[in-house]
Design an enzyme around this catalytic site. Structure first.
Site, PDB file in Angstrom:
ATOM      1  N   HIS A  10      -2.130  25.678 -32.701  1.00 42.24           N
ATOM      2  CA  HIS A  10      -0.726  26.147 -32.627  1.00 42.24           C
ATOM      3  C   HIS A  10      -0.341  26.605 -31.216  1.00 42.24           C
ATOM      4  O   HIS A  10       0.847  26.778 -30.935  1.00 42.24           O
ATOM      5  CB  HIS A  10      -0.484  27.313 -33.589  1.00 42.24           C
ATOM      6  CG  HIS A  10      -0.606  26.938 -35.037  1.00 42.24           C
ATOM      7  ND1 HIS A  10       0.117  25.915 -35.606  1.00 42.24           N
ATOM      8  CD2 HIS A  10      -1.378  27.452 -36.035  1.00 42.24           C
ATOM      9  CE1 HIS A  10      -0.205  25.807 -36.898  1.00 42.24           C
ATOM     10  NE2 HIS A  10      -1.110  26.721 -37.175  1.00 42.24           N
ATOM     11  N   HIS A  69      -2.078  23.078 -41.654  1.00 36.98           N
ATOM     12  CA  HIS A  69      -0.845  23.316 -40.886  1.00 36.98           C
ATOM     13  C   HIS A  69      -0.723  22.294 -39.767  1.00 36.98           C
ATOM     14  O   HIS A  69      -1.745  21.835 -39.232  1.00 36.98           O
ATOM     15  CB  HIS A  69      -0.878  24.731 -40.281  1.00 36.98           C
ATOM     16  CG  HIS A  69      -1.104  25.806 -41.296  1.00 36.98           C
ATOM     17  ND1 HIS A  69      -2.362  26.238 -41.640  1.00 36.98           N
ATOM     18  CD2 HIS A  69      -0.223  26.508 -42.043  1.00 36.98           C
ATOM     19  CE1 HIS A  69      -2.254  27.193 -42.577  1.00 36.98           C
ATOM     20  NE2 HIS A  69      -0.966  27.365 -42.846  1.00 36.98           N
ATOM     21  N   ASP A  96      -6.223  20.075 -40.384  1.00 36.80           N
ATOM     22  CA  ASP A  96      -5.851  21.430 -40.815  1.00 36.80           C
ATOM     23  C   ASP A  96      -4.619  21.348 -41.731  1.00 36.80           C
ATOM     24  O   ASP A  96      -3.799  20.438 -41.598  1.00 36.80           O
ATOM     25  CB  ASP A  96      -5.518  22.267 -39.572  1.00 36.80           C
ATOM     26  CG  ASP A  96      -5.377  23.749 -39.875  1.00 36.80           C
ATOM     27  OD1 ASP A  96      -6.347  24.489 -39.669  1.00 36.80           O
ATOM     28  OD2 ASP A  96      -4.276  24.154 -40.318  1.00 36.80           O
TER      29      ASP A  96
HETATM   30 ZN    ZN Z   1      -4.229  26.087 -40.707  1.00 38.31          ZN
END
Ligand code: ZN
Length: 306
Positions: A123, A161, A159
């Site tokens: 991220h 996300h 993942d």
């Molecule tokens: Zn994640």
């Protein structure tokens, strides 16, 4: 049986968000314990993480952001992302683990490695921390790999996300392919399937949105029937994997229902899609028991596939 490298360093236990935070040092402790108890640990070649230099981090991140991180100390960087006194040290070792793995690949003897790292990375944007991530470990690894002679880099991110940071860092670049499967709609609300890169990088980003409640069937159809062809067409010199185990059915931070055997299938497909060096780097995974089991299964598959 192939020789598989395992990169880890105690410095990564020193990143200590508040006690309630799911991204905690027990994640790595549990992984190490499970590998010991199962006997897998003794089959691996253990390598110590390196400490990345600030110039290595600057392959991806802005100098302003690096300086801010260097001087920040303890505090809160976004609603999910906290630092403690030694977080910078831990984050340099997380990115430095990828550097260690790439240096090892260059030697040619060990070309498949797992980096057990935290804080995670996917991220983190070029100029900011986000979603538990301080530096984008895999992105730093991709640029370091290119500097080391691995020109074409294929990143697989499984993942739960979307790796917004990784996508944004490489979306205009045709030498780094970013492939992600992720729950959508969900945090961080990026990674729409029509995002396919920009400018020169058009066609080198590939997002697969996964609906909540999906499991092995949906994932294996993507990873067995679709990914291998994409990898073959790109022809990478190295594959980096953002290995996020929050897709596991027991994980409290996503609504994906992949089982441990599903993880085995995903890992197998990635490993058999190319014979080039392949490095897995830990991202998410917050149910401690399932996380440790999934990492062990990943390593078992790596040991099996030569
Ligand atoms: Zn994640």
């Amino acid at each position: 049986m192939s020789r598989i490298g395992f990169v880890y360093g105690d410095a990564m236990l020193k990143h200590e968000p508040p006690p309630w935070h799911p991204e905690r040092k027990e994640r790595l402790i549990r992984i190490l314990g499970d590998l010991q108890n199962s006997g897998v640990s003794e089959k691996l070649v253990h390598l110590r993480s390196k400490r990345a230099g600030l110039d290595d981090i600057a392959l991806v991140h802005t100098r302003e952001y690096i300086e801010a991180m260097r001087t920040f100390g303890e505090g809160c960087l976004d609603p999910d992302t906290y630092t403690s006194q030694d977080s910078l040290e831990a984050a340099l070792h997380a990115a430095g683990s990828l550097i260690q793995a790439i240096e090892t690949c260059k030697g040619g003897e060990i070309t498949r490695l797992f980096c057990a790292v935290r804080p995670p990375g996917h991220h983190a944007e070029a100029d900011s921390a986000m979603g538990f991530c301080l530096f984008n470990n895999v992105a730093v690894g991709a640029r370091y790999a290119q500097k080391s002679g691995f020109q074409k880099v294929f990143i697989v991110d499984f993942d739960a996300h979307h790796g917004n940071g990784t996508q944004h860092i490489f979306e205009e670049d045709d030498s780094v392919f970013y492939f992600s499967t992720h729950q959508y709609p969900y945090y961080p609300d990026t990674g729409k399937d029509f995002d396919r890169g920009k400018g020169k990088g058009k066609g080198y980003t590939y997002n697969v949105q996964i609906l909540k409640g999906s499991g092995n069937k949906e994932y294996l159809s993507v990873y067995q029937d679709f990914l291998p062809d994409l990898v073959r067409r790109f022809g990478p010199d190295i594959i980096l994997v953002s290995a996020g185990y929050d897709i596991h059915v027991n994980d409290p931070h996503a609504d994906i229902r992949v089982t441990s055997e599903g993880i085995r299938g995903i890992v197998h497909s990635i490993l058999t899609s190319s014979s080039c060096p392949t490095i897995f780097s830990l991202e998410g995974g917050y149910d401690l028991g399932s996380l440790a089991e999934c990492v062990r299964i990943t390593l078992e598959e790596m040991l099996k596939v030569s």
